[in-house]
Design an enzyme around this catalytic site. Structure first.
Site, PDB file in Angstrom:
ATOM      1  N   HIS A 265     -20.038  22.281   9.368  1.00 63.30           N
ATOM      2  CA  HIS A 265     -21.044  22.000   8.330  1.00 63.30           C
ATOM      3  C   HIS A 265     -21.460  20.525   8.368  1.00 63.30           C
ATOM      4  CE1 HIS A 265     -22.686  22.453   4.136  1.00 63.30           C
ATOM      5  NE2 HIS A 265     -22.401  21.161   4.105  1.00 63.30           N
ATOM      6  N   GLU A 266     -20.473  19.650   8.315  1.00 62.67           N
ATOM      7  CA  GLU A 266     -20.803  18.215   8.299  1.00 62.67           C
ATOM      8  C   GLU A 266     -21.445  17.782   9.613  1.00 62.67           C
ATOM      9  OE1 GLU A 266     -20.765  17.050   5.484  1.00 62.67           O
ATOM     10  OE2 GLU A 266     -19.253  18.208   4.398  1.00 62.67           O
ATOM     11  N   HIS A 269     -25.104  18.203   9.310  1.00 67.10           N
ATOM     12  CA  HIS A 269     -25.692  17.028   8.635  1.00 67.10           C
ATOM     13  C   HIS A 269     -25.809  15.856   9.611  1.00 67.10           C
ATOM     14  CE1 HIS A 269     -25.854  18.490   4.547  1.00 67.10           C
ATOM     15  NE2 HIS A 269     -24.554  18.753   4.480  1.00 67.10           N
ATOM     16  N   GLU A 296     -29.249  20.127   3.855  1.00 69.73           N
ATOM     17  CA  GLU A 296     -28.284  21.216   3.727  1.00 69.73           C
ATOM     18  C   GLU A 296     -28.646  22.377   4.660  1.00 69.73           C
ATOM     19  OE1 GLU A 296     -25.610  20.800   2.160  1.00 69.73           O
ATOM     20  OE2 GLU A 296     -24.747  22.790   1.823  1.00 69.73           O
TER      21      GLU A 296
END
Lengths: 501, 501
Positions: A265-266, A269, A296
């Site tokens: 997830h990160e 980003h 997001e």
């Protein structure tokens, strides 16, 4: 002064401010990852000092003069050029900045720094009372900020607009309701279906978890020479500056998937961050992210659309098995089922794709009530628990597992949560469009080749910066206005594949 | 505006600048410890931007007005009061700052940031040519800085004065000659004496080294909640802000004493830093270090006077043996002899106490020649090697082991090296005085109780900040003007104890 000269002065000013923002980002990252315990008060002062400088720069009357000299000139003739976009977005930033008094900006920054520290301790000690005065301060300052910014019908909208330009609570509510209906429907359908088998028991060696993370984030495309991976209480991603995107995770020896999906997830980003600062426009709006929901969408796309898919695990299961001996007999299909299980839980960051949006509805309704003064800070734990029971069917046994679980409010980030669900929606829109653009995408992913997807995202989203408003950006990338339909389709298809319903 | 109002305004300005300096310190620490490889260019810009802001603040004409309102008022009547000291030192800082044009200050900061990175790579690759243009730039900018600051007879003095207020090359040279004579004499005496036995062979487990370091630095008095210990290519100590002193080390599996004495050294710096910012005057000169030599006296005192002494090893040898099984049969006496061996070597940071000052003489003479333009950058490697042979009796086989070994010149820190030898001298003066003030100091140290020494230093040096000029501060603490005699006595006594000469 010609319009071009004014524009050059604007950009030079913006670039120097970006360097100060970089220092502030580092102060923030360091506070969460490195700071000695006795240094938190000093750190709040340091953040306050730079915030004051930055705020003064953002309201500099020279900015207003340069903007006026640019607006209506040949530079703004074609609205999608970098020049026109930069002028439009710098105007937005300037108009926002001048509305907020410096004392309020500094007070908010300092309250965020001390509030975050108080939250860390309160969560550790399960002590809402210790956090409550900080939350009250942050709420009061945020209401003051909303008043300063101005709004049409809803103070909350002024705050939401800071994260998601143009969005309003009244428009968010029905979209969230659509996601809630879909979740309720899916939960009803799978109620009597057999749950997928869990992954083998831990412990999952921490060093092996870290090794796998570094391998997979690099495979996805996060360069180790332009990034860091560290450990923090609340995983996050931050851009410090060009070539410097930092992500954090936390390891759970009982369950490697927590750190794994958190880091993927990160990484999403971080890839967006490196993409928009690497487009030649660093330090100007054209080199900045379009919005929090667009941010997001990038993390969710990699976490959910990619890293919970069968093609992904066809490539990654052997890598995971090499790190964790207990996975030797786990097939890619079993892996996908295990990490795709739908199961309401108390913790947002551990939630599955389907029930995740229920956590957002809970928070959105509560923060709306807090900002409207319909809910008092002292009543938050009770209100949280009631709503949690109503929406998720679960009551948290402690505040640490309830209203103290998230960092956001401790930094004054009211209006942030809805961008998570919007991000989920945009991610599904983008992944469907990427699939149309790259016909052999599943085969490429199964072969461990994520470059085509990454490049499609880089060209269509990352490199665009703030050239287009968020919804327009997604529409331009996908060929259609964004709706919740692709996400709902994706969730239903998943439920069908995993539960046979 | 009354003098008191002007003084309050001065201090508020100074405190806000301290918060920006803290951010700059973090940018610098992070560059050496954490920064991804692709981020160095961006980091140089960030450092440049904050340096420009800081420089503008330091030259703010309001400072001049406030100072003028304070000077000659009742606030400066008694010269040793905090008010008088702050006004005197802020005047010194202001007068220096206004002499340096902002463009030069920024160019120096950026050249230091990029120069340090270039040095790291050049040292790794043993490639002086790659570093030479950076050194030339730094030298040119430093000469320009010396001209801007002004001097009586020697441009070098203007730079030296930035590190060591009031010192001059002409006064440093005879002191260094005294230390050289003592070293030559001691080397001559021990030439035919048997060398002490080396410590047992490695490897010394890295994790065990780190464990011992954390144990010993805490024992000495460095609080783990107010400090960090990390790894970097060149060990250093930096104060970020209140409650936040950071030290770094590098581990050598073949020899645990390198990281050990390095970390004890940096701990001495960190204790001083935490002491002067913890005296209630943070953000003003009274809360700042007196000079670089005084700083070095604190690191050297703990590294050499304490941590190479028999009482210290009477307590620490068992701790070390618990970490490293091969030390099971090593006595405290054998430890002291092994870590006190006098042996000329190529690397300054690995040098023993006696020959260390020879390394400083080498660098002092070369940087003086560089600043005087008596030596060209291209000729530095040859000049270094010649002087190394003449002074140390050794010629470096590579530039990495010669003129590329130290970080200082890569950040433009010309005039810094002499403060190391002055620090050695001050350390010996202070340790003699502390021994007079604490009659049972050896017994306390042998019992692992370092609090009396630390407290004596805290009261007499740390808490004083910049209240007194460096030599006056040492004289006030010790009761006599500082000279090289205590250090020479210490070195001769050591040679007698270890070599029987």
């Amino acid at each position: 002064m010609t319009a071009r000269e004014a524009y050059d002065a604007l950009l030079a000013h913006s670039r120097a401010s970006a360097d100060i923002i970089a220092a502030l980002s580092l102060l923030g990252w360091d506070q969460q990852v490195m700071l000695p315990a006795q240094a938190h008060a000093g750190r709040a002062n340091q953040i306050g000092a730079l915030t004051a400088i930055l705020h003064r720069r953002a309201c500099d009357p020279a900015m207003g003069q340069w903007l006026a000299a640019c607006e209506g000139s040949e530079l703004t003739a074609a609205p999608a050029t970098p020049e026109a976009a930069n002028i439009r977005e710098l105007r937005r930033d300037y108009d926002q900045a001048v509305k907020i008094p410096e004392a309020l900006a500094v007070a908010l920054a300092q309250a965020a720094s001390t509030g975050q520290r108080a939250w860390e301790l309160a969560r550790k000690d399960n002590d809402f009372q210790a956090f409550a005065p900080h939350l009250q301060t942050l709420l009061d300052l945020s209401r003051e900020k909303a008043q300063a910014l101005g709004y049409q019908t809803e103070a909350y909208d002024a705050l939401l607009d800071l994260y998601e330009p143009g969005e309003k609570a009244a428009a968010i509510a029905p979209v969230l309701a659509e996601l809630r209906d879909a979740a309720v429907d899916i939960l009803g359908r799978i109620k009597d279906a057999p749950a997928p088998a869990d992954l083998p028991d831990g412990p999952y060696d921490i060093a092996a978890q870290e090794k796998l993370l570094r391998q997979v984030t690099a495979l996805i495309g996060l360069s180790p020479t332009a990034s860091r991976l560290d450990v923090s209480a609340h995983p996050f991603s931050t851009l410090i500056g060009p070539g410097d995107a930092r992500i954090t995770t936390r390891f759970d020896p009982a369950d490697f998937t927590k750190a794994f999906f958190g880091a993927v997830h990160e990484t999403g980003h971080a890839l967006y961050s490196l993409g928009h600062v690497g487009n030649g426009h660093y330090g100007t709006p054209m080199g900045e992210p379009a919005s929090f929901a667009v941010h997001e969408s990038q993390s969710r796309l990699w976490e959910n659309q990619v890293a919970r898919s069968l093609p992904f695990w066809q490539h990654v299961t052997p890598l995971a098995a090499a790190c964790f001996p207990q996975l030797a007999d786990t097939s890619p299909e079993a892996m996908v089922k295990a990490v795709g299980a739908v199961r309401p839980g108390l913790i947002r960051v551990d939630a599955d794709e389907t029930t995740y949006n229920l956590h957002i509805i809970l928070r959105f309704e509560l923060e709306l009530a807090l900002i409207r003064s319909d809910l008092a800070v002292a009543d938050l734990p009770g209100a949280w628990n009631e709503k949690s029971q109503a929406i998720l069917g679960l009551t948290p046994p402690t505040d640490a597992l309830g209203c103290l679980q998230d960092v956001h409010w401790s930094t004054g980030a009211f209006g942030y949560f809805p961008t998570y669900s919007l991000g989920n929606i945009y991610a599904a829109c983008l992944f469907e469009a990427a699939g149309r653009a790259i016909p052999d995408l599943p085969e490429r992913m199964a072969a461990g080749d994520f470059a085509p997807l990454r490049q499609w995202l880089d060209v269509n989203i990352h490199a665009k910066g703030r050239q287009l408003p968020p919804r327009t950006l997604i529409a331009a990338a996908t060929g259609q206005d964004p709706t919740a339909a692709p996400l709902v389709r994706h969730l239903r298809a998943k439920a069908a594949a995993i539960y046979g319903v």
